[in-house]
Every structure is written in C-alpha cells, then in structure tokens.
Write a protein that holds these residues in place. Structure first.
Motif, short mmCIF file in Angstrom:
data_model
loop_
_atom_site.label_atom_id
_atom_site.label_comp_id
_atom_site.label_asym_id
_atom_site.label_seq_id
_atom_site.Cartn_x
_atom_site.Cartn_y
_atom_site.Cartn_z
N VAL A 753 0.86 -1.19 0.00
CA VAL A 753 0.00 0.00 0.00
C VAL A 753 0.89 1.23 0.00
O VAL A 753 2.06 1.19 0.39
CB VAL A 753 -0.93 0.03 1.22
N ARG A 754 0.31 2.35 -0.44
CA ARG A 754 1.06 3.62 -0.52
C ARG A 754 0.46 4.59 0.50
O ARG A 754 -0.66 5.06 0.36
CB ARG A 754 0.97 4.19 -1.92
N LEU A 755 1.26 4.87 1.57
CA LEU A 755 0.84 5.72 2.67
C LEU A 755 2.01 6.53 3.18
O LEU A 755 3.17 6.25 2.84
CB LEU A 755 0.29 4.88 3.83
N ASP A 756 1.69 7.54 4.02
CA ASP A 756 2.75 8.19 4.79
C ASP A 756 2.95 7.33 6.03
O ASP A 756 2.27 7.47 7.04
CB ASP A 756 2.33 9.62 5.17
N PHE A 757 3.91 6.39 5.93
CA PHE A 757 4.10 5.40 6.98
C PHE A 757 4.50 6.04 8.30
O PHE A 757 4.14 5.54 9.37
CB PHE A 757 5.15 4.36 6.55
N GLY A 758 5.21 7.17 8.27
CA GLY A 758 5.62 7.83 9.51
C GLY A 758 4.43 8.34 10.30
O GLY A 758 4.32 8.13 11.52
N LEU A 759 3.50 9.03 9.61
CA LEU A 759 2.32 9.57 10.30
C LEU A 759 1.40 8.46 10.78
O LEU A 759 0.86 8.51 11.89
CB LEU A 759 1.57 10.53 9.38
N LEU A 860 -8.73 4.31 5.69
CA LEU A 860 -7.93 5.19 4.84
C LEU A 860 -8.03 4.76 3.38
O LEU A 860 -7.88 3.58 3.07
CB LEU A 860 -6.46 5.14 5.28
N PRO A 861 -8.30 5.73 2.49
CA PRO A 861 -8.22 5.38 1.07
C PRO A 861 -6.76 5.18 0.66
O PRO A 861 -5.90 6.02 0.98
CB PRO A 861 -8.84 6.61 0.38
N VAL A 862 -6.45 4.07 -0.01
CA VAL A 862 -5.05 3.76 -0.33
C VAL A 862 -4.93 3.30 -1.78
O VAL A 862 -5.90 2.83 -2.38
CB VAL A 862 -4.48 2.66 0.60
N GLU A 863 -3.75 3.45 -2.28
CA GLU A 863 -3.40 2.89 -3.59
C GLU A 863 -2.60 1.62 -3.32
O GLU A 863 -1.68 1.62 -2.50
CB GLU A 863 -2.58 3.90 -4.37
N THR A 864 -2.95 0.51 -3.96
CA THR A 864 -2.27 -0.76 -3.74
C THR A 864 -1.46 -1.14 -4.97
O THR A 864 -1.67 -0.61 -6.07
CB THR A 864 -3.30 -1.88 -3.46
N ASN A 865 -0.52 -2.07 -4.77
CA ASN A 865 0.31 -2.50 -5.90
C ASN A 865 -0.48 -3.32 -6.91
O ASN A 865 -0.07 -3.49 -8.05
CB ASN A 865 1.52 -3.29 -5.40
N GLU A 866 -1.66 -3.81 -6.51
CA GLU A 866 -2.50 -4.53 -7.47
C GLU A 866 -2.95 -3.59 -8.57
O GLU A 866 -2.88 -3.89 -9.76
CB GLU A 866 -3.71 -5.14 -6.75
#
Length: 871
Positions: A753-759, A860-866
């Motif tokens: 998934v594509r997120l701000d992993f730190g926050l 959270l709405p996310v963009e996935t590698n799929e």
C-alpha cells in the motif's frame, strides 16, 4: 429551423420551490359533490377502508353520518379520535380535537364537512383552517365539500337557489388539493334518494324537495360542480408549463358590491388559469368605521381567493387603477356597472367604468352587474352626502348667522360691497373644518343673505343695478369655488398626513434600529414606536418569555397563542382567523420570537394598518437577527483569537520543553553507566527514563497537534507492507508495552500500500498507548488490518471497560478525556489520530465491541500495488 422555446426560468424556480414545499406537506384529497346526499362521506370512508387494508395508519378526525346506517357501517374498524367538548354560554359543543390528532400523528386523517364553522373559542374559526394546519404538519387528509360552499361560486348558487350560504371555503383551499374526486349523481337519482329518506328524514326531506332540491336547481349545481372539477384538472395540467398570457385586475373598495366583483374575477381567472390582482385606491376622503370594516373584509376575501392585493393612493381612482394595471402587466380590468344617476355621473366627469374605457388603451374592461341590496343603496346615499352632514350644516348655519349679525352692525361703516368679503372669508374658514356639502350650503346661504339683507333694495331678492347683479353672481361662483377647493385641500392634507404618519413611523423605527446601542435598546425603541402609532401595548417574546422592554405581560393563555404563532410562522390572535378570542395580535419574528400588540378601544384593523404592522414586525425581526449575528461574530472572533493564542502558547511551550527533555535524556543515559554498583540505581534511572519518554510523547503530541490545526502536515507517501507498519509501531513502544500482549491478525494476501508510513505509525502508537491505558494489566491488545473496496482498515481493540454511551465521537475532540480515563495524559492522542486520518482523506471512529472493550478503527483510502501492476 425555428428554435424550440426555452422554459421560463422564473416559472421553473417557482415550480421547484412548490415541489419542495409539497414534499414536506401532507396530501389533501377532496371528495367533491354538487350538494348533500350524493355520497361524498360514503365514498371517503370506502377509500379510507381500502387504505387501511394497505397498511396505512388511518384515523377518523370527525365524520358526520347523519343517521345513515350504510355510512355508519363503514366506520367499523377505523380508529376514531374523541371529539373535544367546548362550553359556550352554558351549551356544550363538540368539535374535532386537532391537538389529539397532531399528538397521534397518523398517516391519514378523515375530516368531514370542510366548510364547517367551528364553535367559538376554537383555535380556528373554520374547519378548513384545521385541515391546513394538519397538512402543514405532514399529515394526509381526506375531506368532503359541496360546490355551494365554494367562495367564488357563492353568488351564482344564491342566484340559482335563492339561499345564501354562510359557510364557505376559499378557492385557494381547493387549489391546494392534490386530488379532487367528483361524486356525481343525476338529479333524478338524488331526488329518489331524498324520497327514500337516505338524505334527510321526515318533514325535512319534504321541505328540501320543494326548495333546494328542485330538479332545475340540482341540474344547475351539477353543471357547476362538473365545471369546477374540469377547471381544477385543467389548471393542474397547465401549471408551470407556460406563462399565462392574460392577467386580470379588479377594483376593490368599501362597497358591498366589491365582494361580488371579487368572486366574479376569481371565477374568470380560474377558468383562464390566469393570475389576478385586487387594486385598492386610497383617496383623500376618510372612511367611516363601517366602511373600514367592509373594506378590510373585501381585501381579506380577495387574498383568500388567491389575489395579489395592491394598494395605491390618489383621488383620481381611474388613473390610479390604470397606472397600477400597466405597471403589473394587466390585460383585463373588472369594474362594477354604474348604478348612480346619469346626471350625477355627468357632473363627476363620468363613471369609473366610463373613465377606464376612455383611457384604458389596449386593456380590456369588464363591466359586471352587481346585485342590488338595501345596504348598497344606503351606502351610496351616505357616500354622496358624506357623514355628519346635519351636524356640519348646523355649525355652518350658526357661523353664517353670527357673521351676518356682525356685518349688519358694520354696514354703515363698510358699505354692502365689503360685507361680501366678510362672507367670503367665513366660507373659506368654514371649508377648513366642514363637510363639502355643508360648505356648499354655507356658500349658498351666505349669498342669499347678502342679497336679501345688504344689496339694495334690502329685504327683497330683487337686484336693481347691473353691477350689483354681476357682483352677486361672481360672489356666488367664487364662494363655491373657494369653499370647494379649500375643502379639497384640507381633505388631501389629512390624507397625506395619515400616509406621512405611517411612513414616518417606519423611518423612526429604522432610525431607532440604526441608532440603538444594544438589542435591549433597539427593542425598547421599537416597542415605543408601536405603542405610539397604534395606541396599544406591546410585548416582545424572546426564548418564550417577555422581554424587559415589553409594556404588557401576556398570561398563560396568551402565551399559548404566541407560541402557536411562532411554531407555525403565522399571525394569530385578535383580528385574525386563528384564535381570534385572544386579547392581542401576535406576529412571528422569523423564528427569533413573537411581537404581541394589544390594541386599546379598537373594533377593526384595516388592511393597511395590518400591512404596516407586519412591516414593522419584519424590521424588528431583522434587527434581532442582526444583533444575534453580531454576537455570534463577536463570540467567533474571541474564540478564534483564543484558539490562536492557545496554539501559540502550545507551540512555544512545546519547543521550550523539547530541549530540556533532550538534555535530561542524555544526562540520565550517561549517569546510568556510572551507577552500576549503586543499589537501586538502575531502578531510579529506569523511572526517570520512563517519565522522560512520557514527557517527550506529550511534547511531540502538542507539536503535532499544532501542525495539524495549522494545515501544515505534509504527506510523504511511500510503498510498503501493512505488516511492517504494524510491527514497527509495536517496536516503537517496546519499552512501554510488552510484546507478548500484542496480537496481530492479518490476512496473508495483503498487497503493498502507498501511505505516509511515519504519520500512520504515530497514529497507531497513540492508539496502542490508549488501549493499554484503558485495559487491565496483562490483557491482550488486538491489532488487525484488511482491505475493503479500496480502503485500508486498521483496527486496535482493547479488553477494558469500553466507552460510555455518547462518547464515540467526543473522544476524538481535542483535550477531551473520557469518564474512565486514568490520571495523567494530555487528551491529545486521539485527536491527533483523527487529524492524521483526515490528512489522508480518511476517518477515525470508535465503537464498543460486542464481547467487551472498545475498538478503534482507521479507515484510509489507499493505492495498492494490485492497481499499480494492472496498468
């Protein structure tokens, strides 16, 4: 090719607003018939039984069976609301209990006899007004109505049957009906039912058959009912599709014939599906109390029948009507047929109808015959001669006699020509106070006395010299002219003074609003103006209680009337058709309050006075709204400044604390290496480390909250695994939460998934700390993740006492601490979680778990590698 005509945007907007109002309003169905006995109530009950079988909640508000067994049988199984008993002058009357119906809130209520007049002291004088209130409350209504009770058809029915109908329903009520079902019977069939005793019983049936129920009467009434139904259906089809090409207007005054003209215009406008106006011209001639009451009644009738009432001023009635007609785009004007004597009309320059025809241009003029009544003839004589004629003539004759006596004593000194000037002065002065016809009598009497007593030869009406004859006739003409014009100036000045008084009152009210320094000051000035203008006592109700500036205190019954006016946004009380038994009139102030006016020694309230009072109420409402908006703006500004100061302090304190905490952490780490051999030294150092980490977490939260509120939370999205995200958050708290307490529940097939992993990691840490603080020692904390429709859901569940009902949203507010919170903590952790979720376009929410504890979720709405590799 010709362009397709575009729809009128104003009509489209009006239709949209109308549909919005109808969506909130109840539906009205009227069972319409030509007269009693056709089966309206029977058909209504049959329809109600069918609706009840469909599952609709039906109640009977009031139904009159008139002893008919077949009608009574249809009431079986229908819930009936008990009638309300009203004691009036020692007699107990029963009426529909509208409050009981509103409290029960059925889907459909049956209300028989729409034109019925309610008992005195009822909320509304007419039953149709009860129905309108039920419709406004969103309750559907079935009702019944006979054509002879329709207001616009009242005159026609009276001409046919010879019976005047006292109970009528405005046509606008029929216009509001969503469905009209005509219950039709042939006259022969109806007379057969009457003979069989199915309409009236005994002698009453025989009397009805010989009078109202004559076959020719029934045939005419049936034709009218069919025509009304057809016009209603046709009007519903046309409404909103195109603009009416015709616009009608009717002249309205205090004449008793005006009501007939209003009804005639309504019938024509309805048939043409055209809008119409009722034009009243206020002249300089003052009206008596009886004329004022009749004028108000006529204008109210016009409004009830759907007219737009327009009032203007001027002594040339024809010119004033034509001016309004041209401004409003009127194409047809309706006036009454001249009934005055031709000679009198000639002296006036022609009748009103003649003047309109002469100057109307391309406007069509309808001249309608009015039915003669003794009231109308008496009123015309009164209008012609004016009121208080005998009194004015008496005063005028006495004044002329006194002037004659003085002139007789002065004639030896002044001569008889100078006496004419004395008489002329008297005529001019008397014209300032007397009726115009009394002035004519005074001018004639003075000329006759001057001739008889002073012009030689005296004590005769003979004039011997030509110059004296010329002087006599010139005096007579001048006296009449000056008396007439002086009287006209006086009357016009009085009319202008009345209009200026109303205008000045509005101006003073506006100035008071502008000059007021507070709401209390403005209301005090407004109450003073209303009291002075209407010779009344005024109360202003805000939040259900009289304001301190009020000049009368309403009792409990009056407060109930005021609250009804506020809740229904309608005028109620005295001089209205809603709760008219009240001692004061109550006008709603746009949901801000109520203006109550209790008039002193007044029997009528004219339409102009009512319009003026409504205008003043509107200005008071605007003033209240302005001051409340100012208060809200002031409170918002204070809150904003406080919040800004709060953020500044938080930011400053956080930065100031960060450096000392870093020094403490470094010092304790260095000190730990020197205290290995000191008893309990490591224990103390660990305690300092834990306290320092707690303080650092609070400072970090304060700084993060400041960044979130300022909108300066940049996102740095990157690709990663959800499992690594959860495990990283657990590792961050390894010194505070035992790894054995954490239970991860993750599906094996979660994509990247594509997120701000730190926050997100910081948000998870806050949730984990919250879960541990609210769970018994040693109980597990469960972490779960799943993908659902393109959204990543991260859940953390504890096994504590759970949330107090109502806390589900409050716990995400800044500085909020739950009822079960332990001591310590800043109340910022969960608000930061919600802020981080919002920054990602998602949300955070909490709920109690069915088996105990609470569950906190980040969605959270996310963009996935799929999706990434699908391209």
């Amino acid at each position: 090719m010709s362009e397709r005509p575009r729809p009128n945007p104003d009509l489209l907007l009006a239709e949209i607003k109308r549909e919005e109002q109808l969506a909130k309003r109840g539906q009205l169905k009227i069972f319409f018939g030509m007269c009693p006995g056709v089966g309206k109530t029977f058909a209504m009950l049959q329809a109600a039984q069918a609706r009840q079988r469909e599952g609709v909640k039906v109640v009977v508000g009031i139904v009159e069976t008139h002893g008919r067994a077949e009608t009574q049988a249809l009431l079986a199984g229908l819930p009936i609301i008990d009638r309300k008993s009203i004691d009036y002058r020692g007699v107990t009357l029963e009426e529909m209990d509208i409050d009981a119906i509103l409290a029960r809130r059925p889907q459909l209520v049956l209300v028989d006899e729409l034109a019925h007049t309610n008992a005195p002291t009822s909320r509304h004088p007419k039953r149709y007004q009860d129905v309108l209130e039920l419709l406004d409350a969103g309750i559907n209504v079935y009702s019944t109505l006979n054509v002879q009770h329709l207001e616009s058809r009242n005159d026609v029915v009276q001409q046919i049957t010879g019976i005047a109908m006292r109970e009528t329903v405005p046509d606008t009520v029929l216009d509001q009906a969503d469905e009209i079902e005509l219950i039709d019977l042939t006259p022969e069939h109806l007379r057969k039912r009457l003979a069989e005793g199915k309409v009236y019983l005994g002698d009453r049936a025989a009397t009805a058959a010989e009078n109202f129920f004559q076959e020719e009467n029934l045939a005419a009434l049936r034709e009218i009912a069919l025509r009304v139904t057809a016009e209603s259906v046709d009007g519903g089809l046309k409404r909103g599709r195109w603009q009416a090409t015709q616009r009608l207007a009717v002249g309205v005054g205090p004449s008793p014939y005006s009501a007939q003209l209003i009804r005639w215009t309504r019938r024509v406008a309805s048939a043409m599906d055209a809008p119409w106006l009722a034009i009243y011209v206020e002249t300089s001639t003052p009206l008596g109390e009886e004329d004022k009451a009749r004028l108000t009644k006529n204008l109210s009738l016009a409004r009830q029948l759907g007219a737009e009432v327009v009032s203007t001023a001027g002594d040339n009635i024809a010119a004033a009507i034509l001016e309004v007609a041209r401004e409003q785009g009127v194409t047809q004007i309706v006036v009454g047929k001249p009934l005055g004597h031709p000679a009198r009309e000639f002296l006036r320059g022609g009748s009103l109808a003649t003047k309109l025809i002469r100057h109307g241009g391309d406007i069509d003029i309808h001249i309608v015959r009015g039915e003669k009544t003794g009231l109308g003839q008496r009123r015309r004589v009164t209008d012609w001669l004016g009121s208080n004629l005998l009194r004015d003539c008496g005063w005028g004759t006495g004044a002329v006699g006194a002037v004659t006596l003085v002139s007789w004593l002065l004639q030896e000194v002044t001569g008889y020509w100078a006496i004419a000037l004395v008489y002329l002065l008297a005529v001019v002065l008397l014209a300032m106070v007397l009726n115009r016809w009394a002035v004519l009598v005074v001018a004639t009497l003075s000329a006759v006395l001057w001739n008889f007593l002073f012009i030689p030869p005296v004590f005769t009406f003979h004039i011997s010299h030509v110059h004296d004859l010329m002087m006599f006739f010139m005096y007579f003409v001048v006296a009449l002219s000056m008396g007439h014009f002086t009287n006209q100036l006086r009357v016009r000045e009085a009319a202008e003074r009345r209009r200026e008084r109303r205008t000045a009152a509005l101006n003073r009210l506006l100035e008071s609003v502008t000059a007021s320094t507070s709401l209390a000051d403005g209301l005090g000035r407004a109450v003073k103006e209303v009291d002075a203008l209407f010779v009344a006592h005024t109360t202003i109700l805000l939040d259900g209680a009289p304001h301190a500036t009020s000049t009368f205190q309403p009792d409990e019954k009056e407060l109930a009337v005021a609250m009804w006016a506020l809740q229904n946004e309608q005028i109620a009380g005295r001089f209205t058709e809603t709760l008219p038994e009240a001692t004061a009139m109550y006008l709603p102030l746009r949901q801000h309050g109520v203006l109550g006016v209790r008039f002193a020694e007044r029997t009528t309230l004219t339409m102009n006075e009512r319009d003026l009072l409504e205008t003043m109420a509107g200005q008071i409402a605007v003033m209240i709204e302005s001051y409340r908006l100012m208060e809200q703006a002031h409170e918002a500004r204070i809150a904003e400044e406080s919040e800004k100061l709060h953020r500044t302090l938080l930011d400053s304190v956080s930065h100031e604390l960060k450096t000392p905490l870093a020094v403490i952490r470094a010092a304790t780490e260095g000190l730990a290496t020197q205290l290995d051999d000191v008893p309990l030294g490591k224990t103390f150092i660990d305690e300092i480390h834990a306290a320092n980490r707690r303080l650092e977490r609070i400072v970090t939260n304060l700084l993060e909250m400041t960044r979130i509120e300022s909108g300066k939370t940049p996102l740095n999205p990157e690709w990663g695994e959800v499992r690594e995200l959860l495990e990283s958050a657990v590792d961050q708290l390894a010194n505070e939460i035992s790894r054995e307490r954490i239970r991860l529940q993750l599906p094996d097939n979660l994509p990247l998934v594509r997120l701000d992993f730190g926050l997100i990691e910081q948000a998870l840490c806050n949730l984990l700390i919250n879960a541990v603080q609210h769970s018994p020692a040693g109980t597990p904390v469960e972490m779960a993740a799943r993908l659902d429709a393109g959204r990543l859901e991260l859940e953390i569940r504890d096994h504590g006492t759970g949330l107090t009902p109502g806390e589900e949203k409050k716990i995400f507010e800044k500085f909020y601490r739950g009822a079960n919170s332990k001591t310590g903590g800043s109340g910022l952790g969960l608000s930061i979680v919600a802020g981080i979720a919002r920054a990602h376009g998602g949300e955070a929410f909490a709920a109690n778990h069915p088996t105990g504890g609470a569950t906190f979720t980040l969605r959270l709405p996310v963009e996935t590698n799929e999706k990434r590799f699908d391209h």
